[in-house]
Design a protein around this motif. Structure first.
Motif, mmCIF file in Angstrom:
data_model
loop_
_atom_site.group_PDB
_atom_site.id
_atom_site.type_symbol
_atom_site.label_atom_id
_atom_site.label_comp_id
_atom_site.label_asym_id
_atom_site.label_seq_id
_atom_site.Cartn_x
_atom_site.Cartn_y
_atom_site.Cartn_z
ATOM 1 N N SER A 1 0.783 -1.014 -0.030
ATOM 2 C CA SER A 1 -0.162 0.010 0.102
ATOM 3 C C SER A 1 0.815 1.361 0.014
ATOM 4 O O SER A 1 0.162 2.393 -0.014
ATOM 5 N N CYS A 2 2.382 1.079 -0.210
ATOM 6 C CA CYS A 2 3.161 2.286 0.012
ATOM 7 C C CYS A 2 3.503 2.629 -1.483
ATOM 8 O O CYS A 2 3.803 1.806 -2.515
ATOM 9 N N ARG A 3 3.673 3.994 -1.568
ATOM 10 C CA ARG A 3 4.072 4.562 -3.108
ATOM 11 C C ARG A 3 5.188 5.525 -2.486
ATOM 12 O O ARG A 3 4.871 6.599 -1.771
ATOM 13 N N ILE A 4 6.294 5.447 -2.836
ATOM 14 C CA ILE A 4 7.430 6.479 -2.814
ATOM 15 C C ILE A 4 7.851 6.982 -4.120
ATOM 16 O O ILE A 4 7.996 6.176 -5.173
ATOM 17 N N GLU A 5 8.016 8.181 -4.130
ATOM 18 C CA GLU A 5 8.476 9.111 -5.311
ATOM 19 C C GLU A 5 9.916 9.924 -4.796
ATOM 20 O O GLU A 5 9.849 10.568 -3.781
ATOM 21 N N GLY A 6 11.050 9.400 -5.512
ATOM 22 C CA GLY A 6 12.198 10.182 -5.076
ATOM 23 C C GLY A 6 13.120 8.856 -5.162
ATOM 24 O O GLY A 6 13.010 7.719 -5.398
ATOM 25 N N SER A 7 14.517 9.267 -5.028
ATOM 26 C CA SER A 7 15.588 8.448 -4.800
ATOM 27 C C SER A 7 15.922 7.521 -3.611
ATOM 28 O O SER A 7 15.599 8.237 -2.489
ATOM 29 N N LEU A 8 16.209 6.443 -3.661
ATOM 30 C CA LEU A 8 16.357 5.539 -2.765
ATOM 31 C C LEU A 8 17.732 4.885 -2.739
ATOM 32 O O LEU A 8 18.322 4.405 -3.587
ATOM 33 N N ASN A 9 18.533 5.027 -1.338
ATOM 34 C CA ASN A 9 19.966 4.539 -1.441
ATOM 35 C C ASN A 9 19.867 3.769 -0.322
ATOM 36 O O ASN A 9 19.933 4.275 0.835
ATOM 37 N N VAL A 10 19.796 2.467 -0.545
ATOM 38 C CA VAL A 10 19.552 1.475 0.711
ATOM 39 C C VAL A 10 20.743 0.566 0.860
ATOM 40 O O VAL A 10 21.344 0.027 -0.006
ATOM 41 N N LYS A 11 21.268 0.468 2.202
ATOM 42 C CA LYS A 11 22.276 -0.422 2.431
ATOM 43 C C LYS A 11 21.555 -1.675 2.504
ATOM 44 O O LYS A 11 20.706 -2.050 3.271
ATOM 45 N N GLY A 12 22.252 -2.906 1.845
ATOM 46 C CA GLY A 12 21.682 -4.210 2.257
ATOM 47 C C GLY A 12 20.633 -4.652 1.204
ATOM 48 O O GLY A 12 20.539 -4.079 -0.008
#
Length: 142
Positions: A24-35
């Motif tokens: 149910s989540c919507r994300i707009e933008g950059s994601l820099n994720v460790k792992g």
């Protein structure tokens, strides 16, 4: 014993970082994720992580750069995976991909150009590209 857990025994050892984006989540933008990043919702933007998994029903638009990726949802972007890229039977990838190794389950869809990387992560140039480059070089010299 000290305050805030000082002097107490450490808990179980953490295996690795993990980030989950629910359906149910919507994300707009950059994601820099460790792992590891698990996406069951929608992401529009650039993604950079070690491992990305897009679940059935997920949607990704943007650019992905990861070591490993598994797609069971819809991906519309440039995908750069240095190690293994897997497109599962419910997965659809539309756009260019570069990869170390690739597997596509029966029913999985890839629409776009693909480019295999060599073991050092360098791009392997196809014979068609070499032919195009040689014609361009001749035209410049003439």
């Amino acid at each position: 014993m000290g305050l805030l857990g000082r002097g107490t025994k450490k808990g179980p050892k953490r295996k690795k970082d993990f980030t989950f984006i629910g359906d149910s989540c919507r994300i707009e933008g950059s994601l820099n994720v460790k792992g590891e990043l698990v996406i069951n919702g929608t992401v529009e933007g650039a993604i950079r992580c070690d491992t990305v998994s897009a679940g059935r029903g997920s949607r990704i638009k943007g650019k992905i750069k990861a070591r490993n990726a598994t797609f069971s949802g819809a991906v519309e972007c440039q995908v750069d995976v240095s190690e293994h890229l897997a497109i599962m039977k419910t997965g659809t990838v539309t756009g260019g991909i570069s990869y170390g190794t690739l597997s596509i389950e029966k029913g999985g869809i890839l629409r776009g150009k693909s480019l295999k990387l060599d073991s050092k992560g360098s791009k392997v140039v196809s014979l068609d590209e070499i032919d195009i480059l040689s014609h361009a070089t001749k035209a410049i010299k003439e």
